[in-house]
Design a protein around this motif. Sequence first.
Motif, short mmCIF file in Angstrom:
data_model
loop_
_atom_site.label_atom_id
_atom_site.label_comp_id
_atom_site.label_asym_id
_atom_site.label_seq_id
_atom_site.Cartn_x
_atom_site.Cartn_y
_atom_site.Cartn_z
N TYR A 20 -18.95 4.16 -1.59
CA TYR A 20 -17.54 4.46 -0.44
C TYR A 20 -17.65 6.10 0.01
N GLU A 21 -17.45 6.35 1.26
CA GLU A 21 -17.38 7.62 1.72
C GLU A 21 -16.00 7.83 2.52
N PRO A 22 -15.04 8.51 2.08
CA PRO A 22 -13.68 8.56 2.68
C PRO A 22 -13.59 9.26 3.77
N PHE A 23 -14.42 10.15 4.07
CA PHE A 23 -14.27 11.01 5.18
C PHE A 23 -12.70 11.59 5.31
N GLU A 24 -12.13 11.69 6.35
CA GLU A 24 -10.77 12.21 6.48
C GLU A 24 -9.84 11.14 5.80
N ARG A 25 -9.81 10.13 5.82
CA ARG A 25 -8.90 9.05 5.17
C ARG A 25 -9.11 9.02 3.71
N VAL A 26 -7.83 9.42 3.18
CA VAL A 26 -7.97 9.51 1.73
C VAL A 26 -7.95 8.16 0.93
N PHE A 27 -8.51 8.19 -0.36
CA PHE A 27 -8.68 6.91 -1.09
C PHE A 27 -8.37 7.32 -2.55
N PHE A 28 -7.63 6.35 -3.02
CA PHE A 28 -7.26 6.71 -4.57
C PHE A 28 -7.78 5.39 -5.32
N LEU A 29 -8.13 5.48 -6.69
CA LEU A 29 -8.03 4.57 -7.47
C LEU A 29 -7.08 4.84 -8.59
N LEU A 30 -5.90 4.37 -8.66
CA LEU A 30 -4.82 4.82 -9.65
C LEU A 30 -4.98 3.77 -10.97
N HIS B 222 -7.89 -5.75 -9.91
CA HIS B 222 -7.50 -4.53 -8.94
C HIS B 222 -6.37 -5.16 -8.27
N ARG B 223 -5.35 -4.38 -7.47
CA ARG B 223 -4.45 -4.59 -6.62
C ARG B 223 -4.56 -3.60 -5.56
N ILE B 224 -4.45 -4.06 -4.35
CA ILE B 224 -4.78 -3.14 -3.12
C ILE B 224 -3.37 -2.78 -2.43
N VAL B 225 -3.13 -1.65 -2.26
CA VAL B 225 -2.11 -1.02 -1.55
C VAL B 225 -2.55 -0.21 -0.43
N GLU B 226 -2.13 -0.99 0.89
CA GLU B 226 -2.58 -0.22 2.21
C GLU B 226 -1.71 0.83 2.72
N TYR B 227 -2.21 1.77 3.36
CA TYR B 227 -1.50 2.78 4.43
C TYR B 227 -2.20 2.50 5.85
N THR B 228 -1.31 2.95 6.78
CA THR B 228 -1.80 2.75 8.05
C THR B 228 -2.96 3.63 8.44
N ASP B 229 -3.13 4.76 8.56
CA ASP B 229 -4.05 5.67 8.90
C ASP B 229 -4.19 7.04 8.47
N TYR B 230 -5.00 7.63 9.11
CA TYR B 230 -4.66 9.35 8.79
C TYR B 230 -5.24 10.23 10.25
N PRO B 231 -4.14 10.67 10.78
CA PRO B 231 -2.69 10.91 10.27
C PRO B 231 -1.97 9.71 10.69
N ALA B 232 -0.69 9.28 10.15
CA ALA B 232 0.14 8.24 10.40
C ALA B 232 1.35 8.88 10.55
N PRO B 233 2.47 7.74 11.16
CA PRO B 233 3.80 8.10 11.31
C PRO B 233 4.40 8.14 9.92
N ALA B 234 5.55 8.91 9.79
CA ALA B 234 6.48 9.04 8.63
C ALA B 234 6.83 7.55 7.98
N GLY B 235 6.40 7.27 6.80
CA GLY B 235 6.85 6.34 6.18
C GLY B 235 5.53 5.01 6.20
N GLU B 236 4.37 5.73 6.77
CA GLU B 236 3.18 4.77 6.74
C GLU B 236 2.07 5.64 6.22
N THR B 237 2.23 7.05 5.70
CA THR B 237 1.19 7.86 5.14
C THR B 237 0.50 7.20 4.02
N TYR B 238 -0.75 7.95 3.48
CA TYR B 238 -1.08 7.70 2.06
C TYR B 238 -0.14 8.40 1.19
#
Length: 373
Positions: A40-50, A76-92
């Motif tokens: 996986y190459e994240p580029f500008e979109r942040v990715f986490f394994l918690l 694992h369980r997947i938790v999604e966010y909208t994009d980067y950048p994203a509106p308030a409430g939908e960010t990483y």
Amino acid sequence: MIEEYTHRVEALQKQIATARLDAFLVTATDSIYYLTGLRYEPFERVFFLLVRPEGEIEVVTPRIEAENMGTIPVQHRIVEYTDYPAPAGETYLDALASVLKQTERVGVEPTMEAQLLSALGDWGPEVVPLIERLRLVKSRTEILQIEKAAHYSDLGLRMVMDAAKTGTSVQSGYDCIPALRKAIEDGEGRLDQYTSSIWLGAWASPFSAQPHRFPEPSDMYGPGPIVGLSFLRVNGYSAETERTFFVEKPAAEEAEVFETMRAACAIAYERLRPGVSAHDVDHAVMTFLRREGFGDNLLHRTGHGIGMGGHEGPWVAEGSDDILAENMVISVEPGIYWRGEGGYRHSDTVLITEDGYRKLTEFSDTLDAMTLA
């Protein structure tokens, strides 16, 4: 491999518990690959394994990557966010806050970018090298992969040296890369572009005194010490082979320095075994070279770890607090250098065994073998 990844995640969970952390955030691409096999190459979109001390991994991912994350072989369980950048409430950060309380103790990797570390400030993240520690000692699966890389590393250096001739350009070494790539593809069935790299080259004298200068294609082979390097990562795991060689008969003084360099390597090998301080290995080598009058001709440590990365712990260097252990893999490469004249360095990929060591690279190292004239 699923058992391998499961074992690695469980080992990390034990480290998290020992560090008394509530969670650990994994963001480095190599760490993600190490734990899950995910390329996986994240580029500008942040990715986490918690990862928590127990339970399943939570994968915080941009929606565009969510389907890809379903291929992760460990639970694992997947938790999604909208994009980067994203509106308030939908960010990483919003997605992360949905699974991680700000009152929890959170660890992060030392390689985390400063911008991201700053963005996580509300959690007060603690920088701890948990995965780096796990990667110090290799599993049997990893050792087999490094052995394969070492075989192709030797082959690559052989190609470089076979192409070296007085009065020709070091470009001939670069020209060997397609042939080596084909040899690896034929031998392994594939060469994964995401987790593989090939670097072949040679530092012709006097540039052999600058080990971190990229050789220019116009550099020419001629008198003096030449350092050839084959530095590979093959389907996720690395190896290196390096030799000082000559395309013309070396002068007596050059032969003497060459043998002193080999003697320094021998001093390192005499000390390689589990329980030995990496500092002590380098200190013994450097003490010998300084006593021989080369104190002003030293540029670097005796060696470094090799695994997924071509340069990783343990660090075989004065000042290192690493202790060698069975199934660590390191390089042994003390060097002697004269600015404007040339340098001398051999390097091998070496496995620490139960009672000593085993070279995974098997290239000749004698002066006769390294004199091509």
